[in-house]
Design an enzyme around this catalytic site. Structure first.
Site, mmCIF file in Angstrom:
data_model
loop_
_atom_site.group_PDB
_atom_site.id
_atom_site.type_symbol
_atom_site.label_atom_id
_atom_site.label_comp_id
_atom_site.label_asym_id
_atom_site.label_seq_id
_atom_site.Cartn_x
_atom_site.Cartn_y
_atom_site.Cartn_z
ATOM 1 N N ARG A 188 0.843 -1.188 0.000
ATOM 2 C CA ARG A 188 0.000 0.000 0.000
ATOM 3 C C ARG A 188 0.879 1.239 0.000
ATOM 4 N NH1 ARG A 188 -1.891 0.699 4.419
ATOM 5 N NH2 ARG A 188 -1.351 -1.183 5.554
ATOM 6 N N TYR A 217 -1.541 -3.461 -6.778
ATOM 7 C CA TYR A 217 -1.394 -4.112 -5.469
ATOM 8 C C TYR A 217 -2.748 -4.186 -4.743
ATOM 9 C CZ TYR A 217 -0.412 -5.102 -0.690
ATOM 10 O OH TYR A 217 -0.465 -5.690 0.544
ATOM 11 N N GLY A 218 -3.004 -5.341 -4.127
ATOM 12 C CA GLY A 218 -4.292 -5.604 -3.482
ATOM 13 C C GLY A 218 -4.909 -4.433 -2.738
ATOM 14 N N GLY A 219 -4.179 -3.898 -1.771
ATOM 15 C CA GLY A 219 -4.732 -2.830 -0.942
ATOM 16 C C GLY A 219 -5.041 -1.559 -1.730
ATOM 17 N N LYS A 245 -9.746 -2.427 1.585
ATOM 18 C CA LYS A 245 -9.392 -1.303 2.462
ATOM 19 C C LYS A 245 -10.138 -0.023 2.048
ATOM 20 C CE LYS A 245 -6.196 -3.722 4.501
ATOM 21 N NZ LYS A 245 -6.408 -4.205 5.859
ATOM 22 N N HIS A 293 -10.804 -2.538 11.377
ATOM 23 C CA HIS A 293 -9.709 -3.389 10.877
ATOM 24 C C HIS A 293 -9.527 -4.547 11.868
ATOM 25 C CE1 HIS A 293 -5.214 -3.422 9.468
ATOM 26 N NE2 HIS A 293 -5.927 -4.291 8.812
ATOM 27 N N SER A 344 -1.180 -4.215 10.353
ATOM 28 C CA SER A 344 -0.790 -5.216 9.364
ATOM 29 C C SER A 344 0.413 -6.035 9.837
ATOM 30 C CB SER A 344 -0.386 -4.541 8.071
ATOM 31 O OG SER A 344 -1.221 -3.468 7.819
ATOM 32 N N CYS A 355 0.972 -8.321 12.117
ATOM 33 C CA CYS A 355 1.262 -8.570 13.535
ATOM 34 C C CYS A 355 0.750 -9.945 13.938
ATOM 35 C CB CYS A 355 0.563 -7.547 14.426
ATOM 36 S SG CYS A 355 1.423 -5.999 14.578
ATOM 37 N N GLY A 356 0.413 -10.778 12.967
ATOM 38 C CA GLY A 356 -0.099 -12.103 13.306
ATOM 39 C C GLY A 356 -1.614 -12.134 13.399
ATOM 40 N N LYS A 357 -2.253 -11.168 12.782
ATOM 41 C CA LYS A 357 -3.715 -11.091 12.827
ATOM 42 C C LYS A 357 -4.346 -12.319 12.169
ATOM 43 C CE LYS A 357 -6.708 -7.394 11.289
ATOM 44 N NZ LYS A 357 -6.335 -7.057 9.924
ATOM 45 N N THR A 358 -3.841 -12.667 10.991
ATOM 46 C CA THR A 358 -4.397 -13.818 10.275
ATOM 47 C C THR A 358 -4.125 -15.113 11.053
ATOM 48 O OG1 THR A 358 -4.130 -12.639 8.208
ATOM 49 C CG2 THR A 358 -4.430 -15.006 8.037
ATOM 50 N N ASP A 411 -9.627 -9.790 8.545
ATOM 51 C CA ASP A 411 -9.150 -8.426 8.291
ATOM 52 C C ASP A 411 -10.146 -7.320 8.637
ATOM 53 O OD1 ASP A 411 -6.976 -6.811 7.400
ATOM 54 O OD2 ASP A 411 -7.975 -6.474 5.489
ATOM 55 N N ARG A 432 2.067 -12.107 -0.992
ATOM 56 C CA ARG A 432 0.721 -12.401 -0.495
ATOM 57 C C ARG A 432 0.105 -13.636 -1.126
ATOM 58 N NH1 ARG A 432 -1.930 -8.519 3.143
ATOM 59 N NH2 ARG A 432 -0.315 -7.003 3.498
ATOM 60 N N PHE A 438 1.552 -17.710 18.867
ATOM 61 C CA PHE A 438 0.835 -18.678 18.019
ATOM 62 C C PHE A 438 -0.252 -19.423 18.807
ATOM 63 C CE2 PHE A 438 5.108 -18.008 16.226
ATOM 64 C CZ PHE A 438 4.715 -17.365 15.057
ATOM 65 N N ASN A 476 -1.370 -18.557 22.289
ATOM 66 C CA ASN A 476 -2.183 -17.361 22.570
ATOM 67 C C ASN A 476 -3.575 -17.748 23.064
ATOM 68 O OD1 ASN A 476 -0.036 -15.797 21.831
ATOM 69 N ND2 ASN A 476 -0.754 -15.453 19.738
HETATM 70 C C1 OXD Z 1 -3.059 -4.588 5.591
HETATM 71 C C2 OXD Z 1 -3.623 -5.692 4.836
HETATM 72 O O1 OXD Z 1 -2.120 -3.949 5.121
HETATM 73 O O2 OXD Z 1 -4.480 -6.381 5.386
HETATM 74 O O3 OXD Z 1 -3.529 -4.347 6.701
HETATM 75 O O4 OXD Z 1 -3.227 -5.885 3.688
HETATM 76 MN MN MN Z 2 -5.279 -5.502 7.137
#
Ligand code: OXD
Ligand code: MN
Length: 589
Positions: free
Chosen positions: A73, A201-203, A210, A230, A252, A254-257, A277, A374, A498, A501
């Site tokens: 992004r 790019y995706g974002g 987004k 988010h 983005s 930080c291990g969200k997925t 997301d 990605r 992981f 958590n």
């Molecule tokens: C981000 C994404 O950048 O999900 O947050 O791609």
């Molecule tokens: Mn995101």
């Protein structure tokens, strides 16, 4: 008589001058056709858009390499065009809408010459959901058309739904010449329009994500009384079978997925995924907060994804249910015709191309996969997808978790004293930066609610809006801060992260069910350490205590930095948040 949608498409075609116009229906058969087009006809410079991967190892998977200047992004080229700059706030780049339109019109003149304009009708949210939005995006690249089919509910029915209405969400996208100097991602919240040029790019290019579902939707939420966040959405199943739904916001990478589909290290507990997301949060008629995921896919960071860190994602990527799965800017194993990235379970292939397609040479160093490479994959491939994922009402949320990557200061878990204190917790959140956007890595940046790059209006107003949502909730979720990243004196992560958590999530569920009590600190409530289930974890008491250490003198510069970031919003910052700040400062004295 042409409908407003047809007229709009015609107008854009007149400006962008594509060779062809292709109305997509979102079918699987069509996705096969688009992939074929991307393998044979469309190219970025001389590289075909898609390359088929080893279908035995990676069913339905295709490889894509983006333009080398177009890998993340570009926040500095992203604008939110409200009528006045104050509404956009210091958190957004702003351009006057008229001026922005003139610029985009100039840049778009003939930009689709020699290309096909794909017309993509799609829903964000389940078509039967009262919270869903009907959208249409135009694009001139098959990669975006195919990606949007994965990420959204793309169907011809949306065209019927829109009918004679002109109030659908509009997106105009062209890769233009990929020239970074002619790259802009413009948002026009009053018109529910996103106009993006110069990036695939995706974002920047999947405009339902987004751009609409966060930037424009957050502003719609302000007007209509809901929140676009988010956040991941997940269900935590306890051994007795009850499921508690929570959302969690992290900047983005930080291990969200990983959290969204965590494989529990605690026996008897299980995570069900609803989204990785974005969450749209509405106050339900029952006074609870309800969440839907407007998307249907995962656009996740590949490096670091493995059977160890996120087995459910690897299974998702190897799933066969939904066609296709895409890999973008990973490395490429030329012997096996497979994607490869740093952190994958297999070691680096003997013959591998780097993300730019160059033969990778160990001696020369450098990464094989781009750090922000990605995958794009359907959530319907996910083995732990919640059965509620298509529930038009969404799921009721019992806790909101806010996090960031902080190697110092921030405890493993904190519970806010109440909603207002929780909003402040979100407002003060900071994170050490990652590769998902173009900026220096490893620098601390304040990223309130992980929304700094995505809030489509002044964040001072955003905090006020959060407070007002709290006032409308009869049963507000509890709010938590988590930090998996605190390091010891040797710079090593103390907490294993992981699947472990889950131990923190279990404590949160126990709190929701009033099973455990807490200790008060100036930062928030912390657990009685005995209530954290640490069975089987080799964590010394000393290290555990370090995870919760609050050192007043070390907090001095942090407080100053928080204050500065809050004051940035001037008069728009609600006084309630400043009160919370003062309480924290006094508490730490
Ligand atoms: C981000 C994404 O950048 O999900 O947050 O791609
Ligand atoms: Mn995101």
């Amino acid at each position: 008589m042409a409908t407003p949608l047809e007229k709009w498409v015609e107008e854009q075609a007149k400006l962008t001058k594509p060779d062809k116009i292709y109305w997509c229906d979102g079918s699987e058969e069509e996705a096969h056709r688009l992939i074929e087009i991307g393998m044979k006809d469309e190219k970025i410079e001389t590289t075909p858009i898609f390359q088929a991967l080893n279908q035995k190892e990676w069913p339905n998977a295709y490889f894509h390499r983006s333009h080398p200047t177009d890998v993340a992004r570009t926040e500095h080229l992203t604008y939110v065009c409200h009528n006045d700059q104050e509404t956009a706030g210091p958190n957004n780049n702003w351009m006057n809408p008229k001026e922005a339109k003139e610029l985009m019109t100039k840049l778009s003149d003939g930009c689709m010459k020699g290309r096909t304009m794909y017309v993509l009708p799609y829903m964000m949210g389940h078509p039967d959901s009262p919270y869903a939005k009907a959208c249409v995006q135009l694009t001139d690249v098959s990669y975006v058309a195919v990606s949007m089919r994965i990420m959204t509910r793309m169907t011809k029915k949306v065209i019927e739904k829109i009918g004679n209405n002109n109030s659908f969400v509009k997106g105009i996208h062209s890769v233009g010449t990929f020239d970074p100097n002619k790259r802009f991602i413009m948002h026009f919240p009053d018109e529910q329009l996103v106009w993006s040029i110069g990036s695939g790019y995706g974002g920047n290019a999947l405009l339902g994500k987004k751009c609409f579902s966060l930037r424009i939707a957050s502003y719609l939420g302000l007007q209509e009384g809901w929140l676009a966040e988010h956040m991941v959405i997940l269900g935590i199943e306890a051994p007795d079978g009850t499921v508690t739904y929570v959302t969690a916001a992290f900047p983005s990478a930080c291990g969200k997925t990983n959290l969204a589909m965590l494989e529990s290290a605690l026996p008897g507990y299980k995570i069900w995924t609803l989204g990785d997301d974005i969450a749209w949060l509405n106050v339900g008629p029952d006074g609870r907060l309800w969440a839907i995921n407007p998307e249907t896919g995962f656009f996740g960071v590949a490096p670091g994804t493995s059977m160890k860190t996120n087995p459910n994602m690897l299974k998702t990527l190897k799933g066969k249910k939904f066609y296709p799965t895409l890999f973008t800017n990973t490395g490429f194993d030329t012997d096996k015709n497979e994607p490869w990235w740093e952190g994958l379970d297999t070691s680096c292939p003997k013959n591998v191309l780097d993300w730019q397609g160059k033969v990778w040479n160990k001696e020369e160093g450098g990464k094989v996969a781009h750090p922000n490479s990605r995958f794009t994959v359907s959530m319907y491939n996910c083995p732990v997808l919640s059965k509620e994922c298509d529930n038009p009402k969404g799921v009721p949320i019992s806790a909101i978790i806010l996090g960031g990557k902080r190697t110092q200061l921030i405890p493993l878990v904190l519970e806010a004293f109440n909603w207002q204190n929780g909003v402040f917790m979100g407002a003060r959140t900071g994170s050490e930066t990652t590769a998902a956007a173009i900026h220096k890595e490893g620098v601390l940046r304040r990223d309130p609610m992980a929304m700094l790059p995505f809030c489509g209006y002044n964040m001072g107003d955003y905090f006020r809006h959060w407070l007002s949502i709290g006032n409308k909730l009869k049963h507000p979720p509890k709010i938590y801060s988590v930090n998996w990243f605190r390091t010891d004196d040797d710079g090593k992560f103390i907490w294993p992260g992981f699947g472990e958590n889950m131990r923190v999530l279990k404590w949160i569920v126990d709190r929701i069910n009033n099973k455990v009590s807490v200790n008060k600190t100036p930062l928030g409530y912390i657990p009685n350490l005995k209530d954290l289930d640490l069975t089987g974890l080799n964590l010394s008491k000393e290290k555990l205590e370090k995870l919760f250490e609050i050192n007043s003198s070390a907090w001095k510069p942090e407080l100053e930095d928080i204050k500065k970031s809050l004051e940035n919003f001037g008069k728009r910052m609600p006084k309630e948040i400043m009160e919370e700040y003062n309480n924290l400062e006094n508490g730490l004295r």
